[in-house]
Motif scaffolding. Sequence first.
Motif, mmCIF file in Angstrom:
data_model
loop_
_atom_site.group_PDB
_atom_site.id
_atom_site.type_symbol
_atom_site.label_atom_id
_atom_site.label_comp_id
_atom_site.label_asym_id
_atom_site.label_seq_id
_atom_site.Cartn_x
_atom_site.Cartn_y
_atom_site.Cartn_z
ATOM 1 N N THR A 1 0.742 -1.790 -0.042
ATOM 2 C CA THR A 1 0.202 -0.139 -0.591
ATOM 3 C C THR A 1 1.274 1.169 0.019
ATOM 4 O OG1 THR A 1 0.419 0.464 2.356
ATOM 5 C CG2 THR A 1 -1.274 -1.526 1.335
ATOM 6 N N ASP A 2 -0.216 2.430 -0.203
ATOM 7 C CA ASP A 2 1.090 2.931 -0.195
ATOM 8 C C ASP A 2 0.315 4.344 0.735
ATOM 9 O OD1 ASP A 2 -1.252 4.578 -0.348
ATOM 10 O OD2 ASP A 2 -1.555 5.975 -2.043
ATOM 11 N N VAL A 3 1.173 5.137 1.886
ATOM 12 C CA VAL A 3 1.189 5.830 3.002
ATOM 13 C C VAL A 3 -0.100 5.820 3.119
ATOM 14 C CG1 VAL A 3 3.479 6.718 3.104
ATOM 15 C CG2 VAL A 3 1.744 8.230 2.420
ATOM 16 N N SER A 4 -0.944 5.722 2.482
ATOM 17 C CA SER A 4 -2.522 6.367 2.916
ATOM 18 C C SER A 4 -3.129 5.180 3.709
ATOM 19 C CB SER A 4 -3.958 7.655 1.622
ATOM 20 O OG SER A 4 -3.497 6.246 0.370
ATOM 21 N N GLY A 5 -2.482 4.165 2.587
ATOM 22 C CA GLY A 5 -3.265 3.142 3.051
ATOM 23 C C GLY A 5 -3.718 2.465 1.363
ATOM 24 N N LYS A 6 -3.897 3.252 -0.052
ATOM 25 C CA LYS A 6 -4.313 2.379 -0.600
ATOM 26 C C LYS A 6 -3.503 1.483 -1.425
ATOM 27 C CE LYS A 6 -5.246 4.350 -5.777
ATOM 28 N NZ LYS A 6 -4.693 5.636 -6.365
ATOM 29 N N ILE A 7 -4.163 0.019 -1.533
ATOM 30 C CA ILE A 7 -3.632 -0.785 -2.175
ATOM 31 C C ILE A 7 -2.511 -0.636 -3.681
ATOM 32 C CG2 ILE A 7 -4.054 -2.914 -2.778
ATOM 33 C CD1 ILE A 7 -6.279 -3.640 -0.275
ATOM 34 N N LYS B 1 -8.248 -0.004 -4.170
ATOM 35 C CA LYS B 1 -8.962 0.008 -2.911
ATOM 36 C C LYS B 1 -8.595 0.108 -1.503
ATOM 37 C CE LYS B 1 -12.517 -2.347 -4.963
ATOM 38 N NZ LYS B 1 -13.841 -3.990 -4.935
ATOM 39 N N ASN B 2 -8.830 1.062 -0.668
ATOM 40 C CA ASN B 2 -8.131 1.272 0.243
ATOM 41 C C ASN B 2 -8.147 -0.115 1.319
ATOM 42 O OD1 ASN B 2 -7.515 2.525 3.458
ATOM 43 N ND2 ASN B 2 -7.171 3.596 2.308
ATOM 44 N N ALA B 3 -7.324 -0.185 1.914
ATOM 45 C CA ALA B 3 -6.818 -1.461 3.011
ATOM 46 C C ALA B 3 -8.186 -1.676 4.339
ATOM 47 C CB ALA B 3 -5.453 -1.681 3.473
ATOM 48 N N ARG C 1 -4.468 0.750 12.824
ATOM 49 C CA ARG C 1 -3.461 1.992 12.090
ATOM 50 C C ARG C 1 -3.026 2.370 13.016
ATOM 51 N NH1 ARG C 1 -8.127 3.974 12.320
ATOM 52 N NH2 ARG C 1 -8.280 4.139 9.250
ATOM 53 N N LYS C 2 -3.218 1.977 14.557
ATOM 54 C CA LYS C 2 -2.169 2.983 15.754
ATOM 55 C C LYS C 2 -0.890 2.265 14.997
ATOM 56 C CE LYS C 2 -1.047 3.545 20.446
ATOM 57 N NZ LYS C 2 -1.949 2.517 21.617
ATOM 58 N N SER C 3 -0.476 0.639 15.114
ATOM 59 C CA SER C 3 0.833 0.016 14.656
ATOM 60 C C SER C 3 0.852 0.704 13.422
ATOM 61 C CB SER C 3 0.147 -1.317 14.736
ATOM 62 O OG SER C 3 1.638 -2.379 14.705
ATOM 63 N N ILE C 4 0.640 0.929 12.443
ATOM 64 C CA ILE C 4 1.416 1.414 10.598
ATOM 65 C C ILE C 4 2.306 2.836 11.940
ATOM 66 C CG2 ILE C 4 0.830 1.961 8.914
ATOM 67 C CD1 ILE C 4 -1.311 0.081 8.505
ATOM 68 N N GLU C 5 1.058 3.637 12.039
ATOM 69 C CA GLU C 5 2.199 4.663 13.036
ATOM 70 C C GLU C 5 3.473 4.841 13.393
ATOM 71 O OE1 GLU C 5 -1.153 6.873 14.614
ATOM 72 O OE2 GLU C 5 -2.027 7.157 12.541
ATOM 73 N N GLU C 6 2.890 3.784 14.537
ATOM 74 C CA GLU C 6 4.508 3.689 15.621
ATOM 75 C C GLU C 6 5.358 2.733 13.953
ATOM 76 O OE1 GLU C 6 2.975 0.999 17.961
ATOM 77 O OE2 GLU C 6 2.227 2.151 19.806
ATOM 78 N N GLY C 7 5.185 1.973 13.598
ATOM 79 C CA GLY C 7 6.000 1.336 12.464
ATOM 80 C C GLY C 7 6.371 2.175 11.609
ATOM 81 N N PHE C 8 5.684 3.440 11.257
ATOM 82 C CA PHE C 8 6.553 5.291 9.998
ATOM 83 C C PHE C 8 7.154 5.285 11.126
ATOM 84 C CE2 PHE C 8 2.652 5.416 7.440
ATOM 85 C CZ PHE C 8 2.381 4.030 6.789
ATOM 86 N N GLY D 1 5.105 4.215 1.916
ATOM 87 C CA GLY D 1 3.953 2.820 1.875
ATOM 88 C C GLY D 1 4.181 2.082 2.802
ATOM 89 N N THR D 2 3.212 0.536 2.314
ATOM 90 C CA THR D 2 4.031 -0.666 3.893
ATOM 91 C C THR D 2 3.538 -1.835 2.797
ATOM 92 O OG1 THR D 2 1.627 -0.840 4.272
ATOM 93 C CG2 THR D 2 2.836 0.849 5.652
ATOM 94 N N VAL D 3 4.553 -3.302 2.942
ATOM 95 C CA VAL D 3 4.534 -4.459 2.656
ATOM 96 C C VAL D 3 3.438 -4.738 4.157
ATOM 97 C CG1 VAL D 3 5.495 -7.196 1.666
ATOM 98 C CG2 VAL D 3 6.438 -4.578 1.741
ATOM 99 N N VAL D 4 2.360 -5.925 3.985
ATOM 100 C CA VAL D 4 1.719 -6.395 4.495
ATOM 101 C C VAL D 4 1.364 -7.639 4.033
ATOM 102 C CG1 VAL D 4 -0.230 -6.306 6.406
ATOM 103 C CG2 VAL D 4 0.613 -4.177 5.493
ATOM 104 N N ILE D 5 1.444 -8.674 5.573
ATOM 105 C CA ILE D 5 1.542 -10.197 5.546
ATOM 106 C C ILE D 5 -0.032 -10.546 5.872
ATOM 107 C CG2 ILE D 5 2.575 -12.041 5.023
ATOM 108 C CD1 ILE D 5 5.473 -10.937 5.159
#
Length: 882
Positions: free
Chosen positions: A312-318, A338-340, A353-360, A399-403
């Motif tokens: 996804t990008d930083v907004s969560g768009k896949i 679409k948004n994840a 959302r909180k976990s992603i912010e801490e990772g960023f 962005g993010t890579v999510v598994i």
Amino acid sequence: MLKRTVIRAKEALLLDKDGNILEVNSDFTKKLGFEREDLLGENIFNLVAEGFKPFAERALKAGGEFTVVGRDGRFYRLKAVVEDQRILVYDLSEIPELIRKSYSGVWDFHYGLLFVDERKRIILANETFYRATGLDKEIEGKRLDDIFDVKIFEELLAEGEVDFSVEIGGKVIGVRAKVREVEICGEKIYEILLRTTDEERLRNLRKTFDYVEYPVLTFISERLYYSNIAANKTFLNAESIYRLVSGKSAGRIEVETTDGKREFLFFKIPGMEEIYIFFDLSEQNELLQKLEEELRNYKITFESSVDAIIVTDVSGKILLANSAVRFHGYTPEELVGKNAFEFILPDHAEKVRKSIEEGFKGRIDFKRLEIQIKDRNGKPRWVEVTGSPIVREGGDVSGTVVILRDITAKKELERRVRESEELYRTLAENSQAGIFVLQDGKVVYMNRASEDYVGYSREELIGTDAYYNLFEESIRDRVDEIIKKVLDGGYETVFTRYVTKSGERRYANLLLVRINFRGKPAILGNFVDVTNMVEARKKLREREELYRTLAENSHTGIFIMQDDKVVYGNERLREMFGYTIEEINRLEHPYMVVHPDYRDLAISRYRARERGEKVPESYEVKAITKSGEEKWLRILAGRIMYKGEPAVLVNVADVTNLKENEEMLKRVNTLLRVVSEFGRSIAHEKTEFRIFSNLRTYLEKAGIKVAAFLNEGGLIPVSISQGLDEERCEKIANEYLNSEEIVRLRERDGEVVIIPFADLEKTYGIAILFSEQTFTDEEVGIISTIKGDVVLSIKSMEVEREKEAALRVIVENLNQLEFLADKLRNPLAIIKGYIEVKDDFNFEDFVKKIEEQANRIENILDELRAREIATYEIKKILDRGK
């Protein structure tokens, strides 16, 4: 909608809408035992047995399966497909061979092939399937739900592709199954292709990395799982590299290569497996550029993982999704754009959302979370989520890579465990048995039933060692010994007396086992008050002594069976069978003494009766004694309780003599009826062939096999029962063809009766009768009546045929006589004419003309005389017929 294909097959028959055979496959006619000309123009119903015609009518109207009978009496299953004004009929027995031929190019491939029809019957499978599952070809013809989980099959038909786990040889294997619909001979068949997910994973890795120019290693559970061609050429010991890269997402290492020690830059590719790609730093700039391109496209990442991966990008768009998202019902194309957060249940969205912010913020991997998402059908599924921020060279997060790993089954298991704990707590509190837990020498739990039994409340015993007071003083010293043995890992069953709070002494059975309770060793105790049972046993022993005396003096065999063993048998039983009780119990089952024809019946009734099911109390069976003698027994059995457990009491009476007389009378009556029916039937037959054919048909109803031969200047086999040796029968027939009397031959496995059908003039044929039992004189007497009936019937037919021929000659003679009479009138008329005009001729011409006509009359009279003689001979034939 399943993918569908058609395997073309040549129809066995082509019919019109009324069932008339228009065309026939020559191979199929041979299988039925006919010639092609025999079937063309015939109606298909001539090949259908009477009881099967309603099914054939339905199949020929609307399509479907029906059965025909070949000349050899075998049944053949066919499929009718209705097309306009014609009907295509296929031979369903050809389906397995058609499948093998159509799949011959892939039959021995590394994946399993299984073929199932619409009724879920297994048609066949390839060797790969049998090797992988450990099953054998005996499953062919059985229903799928007898072998596998049918829910998986139904899901497979609905989805077209399913992943599931199966235990084979103690090892759990992941399987990926795909299904395709195949039409063969008008039949809908399901082709199921099965591969292990391990194979799928390895194949994907090979497909993705085998020809990548950089070394690639994959590790699973700390062992080397895959290395590509470049790695095999470069590294001397690829397995040792794991300790250098484990736990790192990128870095530098120095390893031994085929060109000596070299330094590599490595990157870990996100995914379930630990996939590492290595770049030789001697070409750093070029390799880094190529690496950036590879990582940007994410080709290698997505094709190698069985977990769902999204970018996804930083907004969560896949931006990207791999094919594993199909496990949740989506395709990658449906998710991109679409948004994840649309797919995360609202209750879980905030912590994601909180976990992603801490990772960023920390440029670190996201906290591992367990959340619920929606699959394509809107159903919630539990997934374990891990991920990492994608950091550009300047440090910005792009962005993010999510598994996502599906843990729905794990969560369901946890829920069931919680429910089980609540269930067991409820069961313990409502149990009729006393349940308690001892730990560190004290009572830490006891249920309500325990209070009722001992008379003490929980408050009085929990937290104390007062349970010692429940035992009589004489056995208290053994309590510590028993507790120690149980805590050392064993278990103990104890029968003991205990003392209630009121001082009453009662009996109890205790079961003590070691458990872990609240993290520490403890003893779980379960006890039941058996005081009433102890008292009842005393009375029971007295009754048993009485019944044993009665049984030992009985004239019938008496025994008791319990848990497939004879636990009691009287002396008369030993005399009847010749076995001791110990010898009977050493057999595979005590009912092995029962004749094989009745053994399954006897065992099933015994077990049903022991379970308490309602079955007939009395029945008859045949048994085999120790000496091999066969006896008929009448059984009278009933369910009893023996030593506190269900058992079966059986009375056995020897009725061999009575049964043999009944069987003999039944055989004689059956034979008498059959011979009588045969005698009535041949009165209406017109040919010797039909008479001899009927002879076999009727005698087989009495259990007699027949070989019948006509004598037409040589023996012609007319009808031979199935299973008889035709050459042997013909040899016997030739040997006894000229016998005047019925011949009986005793054989080891029965008796042979030979009937020559002859009179003083001719031998018309011969019949050979085979029976597994010896014929009585009365039965042979009944059989002998067949000879006279057959000879009389054949002679009657011959006379009838002679009469018919004579009648035809008489009619023809009458016609000829009438014709010759007309011919006489012509020369007589001419003579009269000559006489009237005689004066117009000279005498010589007149005489000559008269002579010519007289000669004509004489010739006609000679022909009349010949007809008279022929008619006289016919009269003699007709007189003989009277």
